[in-house]
Design a protein around this motif. Structure first.
Motif, PDB file in Angstrom:
ATOM      1  N   THR A   1       0.834  -1.202   0.000  1.00 45.42           N
ATOM      2  CA  THR A   1       0.000   0.000   0.000  1.00 45.42           C
ATOM      3  C   THR A   1       0.869   1.253   0.000  1.00 45.42           C
ATOM      4  O   THR A   1       1.983   1.240   0.518  1.00 45.42           O
ATOM      5  N   PRO A   2       0.352   2.348  -0.561  1.00 40.15           N
ATOM      6  CA  PRO A   2       1.077   3.615  -0.469  1.00 40.15           C
ATOM      7  C   PRO A   2       0.877   4.232   0.907  1.00 40.15           C
ATOM      8  O   PRO A   2      -0.036   3.857   1.652  1.00 40.15           O
ATOM      9  N   ASN A   3       1.727   5.178   1.242  1.00 39.76           N
ATOM     10  CA  ASN A   3       1.622   5.826   2.547  1.00 39.76           C
ATOM     11  C   ASN A   3       0.278   6.533   2.685  1.00 39.76           C
ATOM     12  O   ASN A   3      -0.107   7.342   1.844  1.00 39.76           O
ATOM     13  N   GLY A   4      -0.425   6.202   3.757  1.00 36.15           N
ATOM     14  CA  GLY A   4      -1.656   6.911   4.078  1.00 36.15           C
ATOM     15  C   GLY A   4      -2.873   6.485   3.285  1.00 36.15           C
ATOM     16  O   GLY A   4      -3.939   7.090   3.432  1.00 36.15           O
ATOM     17  N   ARG A   5      -2.768   5.445   2.459  1.00 37.55           N
ATOM     18  CA  ARG A   5      -3.920   5.006   1.668  1.00 37.55           C
ATOM     19  C   ARG A   5      -4.047   3.490   1.748  1.00 37.55           C
ATOM     20  O   ARG A   5      -3.094   2.786   2.094  1.00 37.55           O
ATOM     21  N   ASP A   6      -5.240   2.998   1.391  1.00 37.64           N
ATOM     22  CA  ASP A   6      -5.486   1.570   1.534  1.00 37.64           C
ATOM     23  C   ASP A   6      -5.167   0.771   0.285  1.00 37.64           C
ATOM     24  O   ASP A   6      -5.178  -0.464   0.319  1.00 37.64           O
TER      25      ASP A   6
END
Length: 452
Positions: free
Chosen positions: A137-142
């Protein structure tokens, strides 16, 4: 002697089956259980081509289990109730099952956990992806909404160990139940050239592909007539093949072809992680473009029947009807034609594909349709694939068209791709429809609809 239940869902195999392996490690006796779920057999997702393929696969799995001293136990009805009933009947200490991304499968697992009571439910990672949805996952997202950065992290993930097929297994005393045939799973005619299902056939094809096909994949993957693709997608969809084992074996050869092929496997995982995070994307636009789709039953029926007057489009649709499968590049061409040239809702095309595709996977089908319609993850949502340019580039000699549109088989290039070039007398001699739409007019209509 403790007993465990290994539930077969989309893991119809004995090689590298984490669910089966873990159940065997947990108990002396194991029940490999398949439930013919009435919620799926009565759903719009059920289709004759996949039903026959699944029946083949279940029969093949049963034989593989019998060779090892066991066999496949089959039940029919409500999935949760039947799994819980078998666990109760055998006094199982654990029930093992794989996760999946659809709303139905997640709901089933939640209900099963409640119904099992004191028995442990062990949920394993997805058996149809290499990397479990939600792990990358990317930082801060699902989830990742763009493939390239997802693939970069996906490729850095270490592969889990591949499990050997079990040597022996022991069943408790239990009624086996009868294996279903394709007609019981879903009535209806199947495509006449449908591939046979099952792990044995899948492993034969995998071996042939890795030995003889994958090296040239990077150069030939888009050539329609060459058909130099693996055709392993149905076996991956049903879990007759392990995607982890396939990638592990493919990456032993660090060739451009192997890298290109593994990238396509990553696309499957990418779509699964999108749908896992956004299950509503199976029916609703992932990114709405404000489309007000045309309702044109005549045009839609012509597209389904492969009678649009554009040979490269019609060849793809007829391949789908004949084989229950379509070359990936042809899927993009016919999808663009329906959604952007005819400007018909992608959901109609997605459902027609699910009606026929033997590899009809909810995540990959729906998200690929959204990609080509410009409502999904494509970073260029308004791109239109011109069928004439695609034909000239991907079927330059017209061999793909001649294979699937026999009324044009006697034509040479360029007439095989543009039969309207023929003089009127020659035109009357072939039984092929006129063009359904003018490409320039259709492009202008699409630009106006999308506000560009």
């Amino acid at each position: 002697m403790p007993t465990a239940v290994a539930v077969i869902t989309r893991n119809v195999r004995v090689h590298d089956n984490p669910v089966l392996t873990a159940a065997l490690a947990a108990a002396d006796r194991v029940v490999p259980l398949f439930v013919l779920d009435e919620r799926i057999t009565s759903s719009a997702y059920n289709a004759p081509n996949r039903a026959r393929f699944l029946a083949d696969a279940l029969g093949d799995l049963h034989e593989s289990l019998r060779e090892r001293g066991g066999g496949l136990v089959v039940r029919r009805g409500r999935w949760v109730e039947e799994v819980a009933r078998v666990a109760e009947e055998t006094d199982a200490v654990e029930v093992h099952v794989a996760s999946d991304v659809s709303g139905l499968t997640r709901t089933r697992l939640e209900q099963l956990r409640r119904d099992l009571g004191r028995r442990s439910l062990v949920v394993h990672e997805s058996v149809v992806t290499v990397v479990e949805p939600g792990v990358v996952t990317p930082n801060g997202r699902d989830h990742f909404a763009v493939f390239t950065p997802y693939h970069r992290q996906w490729a850095e993930r270490p592969l889990r160990a591949v499990h050997d097929a079990p040597q022996r297994l022991t069943l408790p005393r239990i009624r086996a139940g009868e294996l279903p045939d394709g007609a019981e799973i879903c009535r209806g005619a199947t495509s006449p050239e449908l591939a046979p299902g099952g792990e044995t056939e899948g492993r034969r094809r995998m071996k042939r592909w890795l030995n003889d096909g994958i090296a040239g994949y990077a150069d030939r993957q888009d050539e329609l007539a060459a058909d130099d693709t693996s055709r392993l997608s149905p076996y991956l969809h049903f879990g007759c093949l392990s995607p982890v084992e396939l990638v592990q074996r493919a990456t032993r050869d660090d060739s451009p072809g192997a890298r290109a092929f593994v990238r396509q496997v990553a696309w499957r995982d990418f779509h699964h992680q999108v749908l896992a995070a956004r299950p509503d994307a199976a029916r609703h636009d992932y990114r709405s473009r404000g489309d007000r789709w045309r309702h044109d039953d005549q045009a839609f029926d012509a597209w389904k029947e492969g009678c649009t007057g554009y040979p490269i489009v019609d060849a793809g649709m007829r391949q789908l009807a004949r084989e229950g499968w379509m070359h990936n590049r042809a899927r993009l061409i016919v999808g663009s034609f329906l959604t952007k040239t005819l400007y018909v809702d992608w959901r109609l095309g997605a459902q027609h594909f699910l009606d026929l595709l033997v590899d009809g996977d909810l995540a990959n089908n729906q998200m690929n349709w959204q990609w080509v319609a410009g409502t999904g993850t494509d970073t260029r949502p308004n791109r239109v694939l011109n069928p004439l340019r695609q034909a000239a580039r991907l079927d330059p000699q017209g061999a793909y068209v001649r294979r699937y549109v026999p009324e044009l088989a006697g034509l040479a290039v360029p007439e095989v791709h543009e039969p309207w070039r023929l003089d009127p007398q020659q035109r009357r001699a072939i039984d092929y429809p006129e063009r359904l739409v003018d490409l320039s007019e259709a492009a202008e209509r699409f630009r106006a609809a999308r506000g560009r």
